[in-house]
Enzyme design. Structure first.
Site, PDB file in Angstrom:
ATOM      1  N   ARG A 177       0.822  -1.207   0.000  1.00 43.46           N
ATOM      2  CA  ARG A 177       0.000   0.000   0.000  1.00 43.46           C
ATOM      3  C   ARG A 177       0.855   1.255   0.000  1.00 43.46           C
ATOM      4  NH1 ARG A 177      -4.837  -2.422   2.527  1.00 43.46           N
ATOM      5  NH2 ARG A 177      -6.564  -0.959   2.521  1.00 43.46           N
ATOM      6  N   ARG A 183     -18.641  -2.232   9.090  1.00 41.99           N
ATOM      7  CA  ARG A 183     -17.385  -2.173   9.840  1.00 41.99           C
ATOM      8  C   ARG A 183     -17.065  -0.732  10.216  1.00 41.99           C
ATOM      9  NH1 ARG A 183     -13.569  -5.526   5.962  1.00 41.99           N
ATOM     10  NH2 ARG A 183     -12.666  -3.489   5.682  1.00 41.99           N
ATOM     11  N   ARG A 203      -9.781   7.188   4.342  1.00 43.96           N
ATOM     12  CA  ARG A 203      -9.080   6.086   3.675  1.00 43.96           C
ATOM     13  C   ARG A 203      -8.825   6.412   2.198  1.00 43.96           C
ATOM     14  NH1 ARG A 203     -12.342   0.789   4.833  1.00 43.96           N
ATOM     15  NH2 ARG A 203     -10.550  -0.256   3.932  1.00 43.96           N
TER      16      ARG A 203
HETATM   17  P1  AMP Z   1      -8.431  -3.566   3.975  1.00 41.68           P
HETATM   18  O1  AMP Z   1      -9.310  -4.625   4.512  1.00 41.68           O
HETATM   19  O2  AMP Z   1      -7.393  -4.084   3.001  1.00 41.68           O
HETATM   20  O3  AMP Z   1      -9.170  -2.387   3.408  1.00 41.68           O
HETATM   21  O4  AMP Z   1      -7.566  -3.009   5.217  1.00 41.68           O
HETATM   22  C1  AMP Z   1      -8.190  -2.433   6.343  1.00 41.68           C
HETATM   23  C2  AMP Z   1      -7.187  -1.573   7.115  1.00 41.68           C
HETATM   24  O5  AMP Z   1      -6.062  -2.385   7.520  1.00 41.68           O
HETATM   25  C3  AMP Z   1      -6.565  -0.436   6.327  1.00 41.68           C
HETATM   26  O6  AMP Z   1      -7.380   0.723   6.291  1.00 41.68           O
HETATM   27  C4  AMP Z   1      -5.261  -0.215   7.095  1.00 41.68           C
HETATM   28  O7  AMP Z   1      -5.496   0.483   8.305  1.00 41.68           O
HETATM   29  C5  AMP Z   1      -4.850  -1.632   7.454  1.00 41.68           C
HETATM   30  N1  AMP Z   1      -4.008  -2.225   6.399  1.00 41.68           N
HETATM   31  C6  AMP Z   1      -4.308  -3.286   5.589  1.00 41.68           C
HETATM   32  N2  AMP Z   1      -3.302  -3.558   4.749  1.00 41.68           N
HETATM   33  C7  AMP Z   1      -2.324  -2.636   5.022  1.00 41.68           C
HETATM   34  C8  AMP Z   1      -1.028  -2.358   4.478  1.00 41.68           C
HETATM   35  N3  AMP Z   1      -0.529  -3.073   3.458  1.00 41.68           N
HETATM   36  N4  AMP Z   1      -0.326  -1.330   5.013  1.00 41.68           N
HETATM   37  C9  AMP Z   1      -0.788  -0.607   6.039  1.00 41.68           C
HETATM   38  N5  AMP Z   1      -2.000  -0.786   6.577  1.00 41.68           N
HETATM   39  C10 AMP Z   1      -2.776  -1.788   6.086  1.00 41.68           C
END
Ligand code: AMP
Length: 214
Positions: free
Chosen positions: A88, A160, A171
């Site tokens: 990310r 969520r 985000r």
């Molecule tokens: P997601 O389910 O992929 O949208 O991830 C939910 C949250 O997890 C994100 O908004 C971040 O806070 C954290 N997160 C997930 N993947 C990453 C990553 N590669 N780097 C940093 N934070 C992450």
């Protein structure tokens, strides 16, 4: 086959990643799922990650990179994997490339599921996730069979915290600032493929399969 799914939060990359993993029989590695599992289990990693996630911020690179580097070295990743939500940031992508180079491997595809911000905001408000197993649904496009109840485990499905409107805006901002530069990063490596994500998910998946080959 080693695949990265790129795209804004809510672009549908998780749904596509799961289907790719099923079709090509490779592990689906979602850093968001790994963090949520750790939060549920109350681990140290979960406690640290939660403070960032609840604010719509990214979990620091050193925590995130360590868990992915560990995961991709497991036996089941030998024939490939699909990364969902990682990398990310540019430092995460560089750390991944460095580790793969040490393993004498490389990524094959970075698939960007492209969806404009206005569609994202609408989609996220309708997203629902199971409080127990984390399965995700959408009140319009992927509804549960019984309203409010997870098809897989029978527990409650909820919006969520990180899908709430104010967090979604945050985000998206984080996505544009920190994650979008990865599109150029993988384009310059010659492995970027963009797909239009504003279509029924079966059509998006069919296009991805065409790109990856049957
Ligand atoms: P997601 O389910 O992929 O949208 O991830 C939910 C949250 O997890 C994100 O908004 C971040 O806070 C954290 N997160 C997930 N993947 C990453 C990553 N590669 N780097 C940093 N934070 C992450």
């Amino acid at each position: 086959m080693r695949i990265i799914m790129l795209g804004a939060p809510g672009a549908g990359k998780g749904t596509q990643a799961k289907q790719i993993a099923d079709k090509y029989q490779i592990p689906h590695i979602s850093t968001g799922d790994i963090f949520r599992m750790n939060i549920k289990e109350g681990t140290e990693l979960g406690k640290k990650a939660k403070t960032f996630m609840d604010q719509g911020a990214l979990v620091p690179d050193e925590l995130t990179v360590a868990l992915v580097v560990d995961r991709i070295q497991k036996e089941d990743c030998k024939n490939g994997f699909v990364l969902d939500g990682f990398p990310r940031t540019i430092p995460q992508a560089e750390a991944l490339d460095k580790k793969l180079a040490e393993m004498e491997e490389k990524m094959d595809y970075a698939i960007d599921v492209d969806v404009p911000d206005e569609n994202i905001v609408n989609r996220m408000g309708g997203r629902r996730a199971c409080v127990n197993c984390g399965s995700t649904y959408h009140i319009v496009s992927i509804p549960t069979k019984v309203e409010g109840i997870c098809d897989k485990c029978g527990n409650e499905v909820v919006l969520r915290d990180d899908d709430k409107p104010e967090t979604v805006q945050k985000r998206l901002k984080v996505y544009h600032e920190q994650t979008q530069p990865l599109i150029d990063y993988y384009n310059s490596q010659g492995i970027l493929k963009s797909v239009n994500g504003v279509r029924p998910m079966e059509d998006v998946f069919a296009e991805i399969v065409r790109i990856l080959g049957a």
